[in-house]
Design a protein around this motif. Sequence first.
Motif, PDB file in Angstrom:
ATOM      1  N   ARG A  11      30.314 -11.453 -27.657  1.00  0.00           N
ATOM      2  CA  ARG A  11      28.932 -10.488 -28.072  1.00  0.00           C
ATOM      3  C   ARG A  11      27.977 -10.388 -27.071  1.00  0.00           C
ATOM      4  N   LEU A  12      27.708 -12.148 -26.779  1.00  0.00           N
ATOM      5  CA  LEU A  12      27.133 -12.635 -26.000  1.00  0.00           C
ATOM      6  C   LEU A  12      27.168 -12.038 -23.964  1.00  0.00           C
ATOM      7  N   SER A  13      28.847 -11.590 -23.785  1.00  0.00           N
ATOM      8  CA  SER A  13      28.961 -11.294 -22.968  1.00  0.00           C
ATOM      9  C   SER A  13      28.435  -9.517 -22.467  1.00  0.00           C
ATOM     10  N   PHE A  14      28.762  -8.964 -23.975  1.00  0.00           N
ATOM     11  CA  PHE A  14      28.260  -7.958 -23.861  1.00  0.00           C
ATOM     12  C   PHE A  14      26.757  -7.965 -24.054  1.00  0.00           C
ATOM     13  N   LEU A  15      26.317  -7.627 -24.487  1.00  0.00           N
ATOM     14  CA  LEU A  15      24.544  -7.945 -24.061  1.00  0.00           C
ATOM     15  C   LEU A  15      24.596  -8.050 -22.488  1.00  0.00           C
ATOM     16  N   ALA A  16      25.364  -9.400 -22.340  1.00  0.00           N
ATOM     17  CA  ALA A  16      24.109  -9.789 -21.142  1.00  0.00           C
ATOM     18  C   ALA A  16      25.057  -7.957 -19.978  1.00  0.00           C
ATOM     19  N   LYS A  17      25.614  -8.002 -20.300  1.00  0.00           N
ATOM     20  CA  LYS A  17      26.215  -6.279 -19.754  1.00  0.00           C
ATOM     21  C   LYS A  17      25.731  -4.841 -19.905  1.00  0.00           C
ATOM     22  N   GLU A  18      25.072  -5.018 -21.390  1.00  0.00           N
ATOM     23  CA  GLU A  18      24.493  -4.192 -21.344  1.00  0.00           C
ATOM     24  C   GLU A  18      22.904  -4.282 -20.958  1.00  0.00           C
ATOM     25  N   THR A  19      22.578  -5.369 -20.847  1.00  0.00           N
ATOM     26  CA  THR A  19      21.031  -5.609 -20.102  1.00  0.00           C
ATOM     27  C   THR A  19      21.162  -4.959 -18.935  1.00  0.00           C
ATOM     28  N   LEU A  20      22.440  -5.844 -18.468  1.00  0.00           N
ATOM     29  CA  LEU A  20      22.471  -5.606 -16.252  1.00  0.00           C
ATOM     30  C   LEU A  20      22.421  -4.608 -16.097  1.00  0.00           C
ATOM     31  N   GLY A  21      22.499  -3.383 -16.835  1.00  0.00           N
ATOM     32  CA  GLY A  21      23.242  -2.140 -16.693  1.00  0.00           C
ATOM     33  C   GLY A  21      21.500  -0.843 -16.817  1.00  0.00           C
ATOM     34  N   PHE A  22      21.452  -1.568 -18.161  1.00  0.00           N
ATOM     35  CA  PHE A  22      19.849  -1.075 -18.623  1.00  0.00           C
ATOM     36  C   PHE A  22      19.205  -1.338 -16.874  1.00  0.00           C
ATOM     37  N   LEU A  23      19.185  -2.749 -16.716  1.00  0.00           N
ATOM     38  CA  LEU A  23      18.612  -3.633 -15.286  1.00  0.00           C
ATOM     39  C   LEU A  23      18.824  -2.514 -14.277  1.00  0.00           C
ATOM     40  N   ARG A  24      19.846  -1.781 -13.748  1.00  0.00           N
ATOM     41  CA  ARG A  24      20.665  -0.945 -13.089  1.00  0.00           C
ATOM     42  C   ARG A  24      20.970  -2.092 -12.027  1.00  0.00           C
ATOM     43  N   HIS A  25      22.056  -2.977 -12.372  1.00  0.00           N
ATOM     44  CA  HIS A  25      22.373  -4.337 -11.490  1.00  0.00           C
ATOM     45  C   HIS A  25      23.977  -3.845 -13.049  1.00  0.00           C
ATOM     46  N   LYS A  26      25.040  -2.194 -12.938  1.00  0.00           N
ATOM     47  CA  LYS A  26      26.123  -1.773 -13.431  1.00  0.00           C
ATOM     48  C   LYS A  26      27.093  -3.014 -12.260  1.00  0.00           C
ATOM     49  N   SER A  27      27.136  -2.862 -11.416  1.00  0.00           N
ATOM     50  CA  SER A  27      27.721  -4.074 -10.050  1.00  0.00           C
ATOM     51  C   SER A  27      27.961  -5.554  -9.702  1.00  0.00           C
ATOM     52  N   SER A  28      26.968  -6.051 -11.341  1.00  0.00           N
ATOM     53  CA  SER A  28      27.195  -7.260 -11.669  1.00  0.00           C
ATOM     54  C   SER A  28      27.762  -7.576 -12.811  1.00  0.00           C
ATOM     55  N   TYR A  29      27.458  -9.174 -12.364  1.00  0.00           N
ATOM     56  CA  TYR A  29      27.924 -10.077 -13.763  1.00  0.00           C
ATOM     57  C   TYR A  29      27.650 -11.537 -13.954  1.00  0.00           C
ATOM     58  N   VAL A  30      28.093 -12.078 -14.703  1.00  0.00           N
ATOM     59  CA  VAL A  30      27.851 -13.377 -15.251  1.00  0.00           C
ATOM     60  C   VAL A  30      28.752 -14.002 -16.426  1.00  0.00           C
ATOM     61  N   GLU A  31      29.173 -15.304 -16.361  1.00  0.00           N
ATOM     62  CA  GLU A  31      29.268 -15.950 -17.239  1.00  0.00           C
ATOM     63  C   GLU A  31      28.868 -16.438 -18.439  1.00  0.00           C
ATOM     64  N   VAL A  32      29.348 -16.214 -19.283  1.00  0.00           N
ATOM     65  CA  VAL A  32      28.208 -16.687 -20.889  1.00  0.00           C
ATOM     66  C   VAL A  32      29.366 -17.684 -21.611  1.00  0.00           C
TER      67      VAL A  32
END
Length: 133
Positions: A11-32
């Motif tokens: 759930r938190l990984s999905f939130l992080a992915k959505e947040t990165l997309g909103f911040l225009r960092h769609k080509s980035s990812y994090v490990e939660v």
Amino acid sequence: MVKSRLAEEERLSFLAKETLGFLRHKSSYVEVNVVKSSLMRSLNRRFRGQNKTTNVLSFPAPQKFPKPLRGAPKFLGEIYLDPVYIKNQGENIDYLLIHGLLHLLGFGHERYDDRIKMERLEKKLLKWQKIKF
């Protein structure tokens, strides 16, 4: 019923992915990582010199981390969250994920001006995600 750590990480990984997309960092990812207090205490002691647990820790990807292939996502780093500590402190785990994510994107709160910028962006993201804080 208590959510499993794996379900909470997803759930938190999905939130992080959505947040990165909103911040225009769609080509980035994090490990939660959702961890027990004992592991968080160990990490906090090892990397911050504090022999106690904490709510969130962010570790940026090493500078020498291999550059991704063209078009591949960029790894920003790892976020560790201690849900037991967070709950006991009355804090919001979604907010703390966003806080940690912003650290990985270079935001900080050591200087007053930087703290104000980070807090404004946190509030904007919380409102966008409809997270009560």
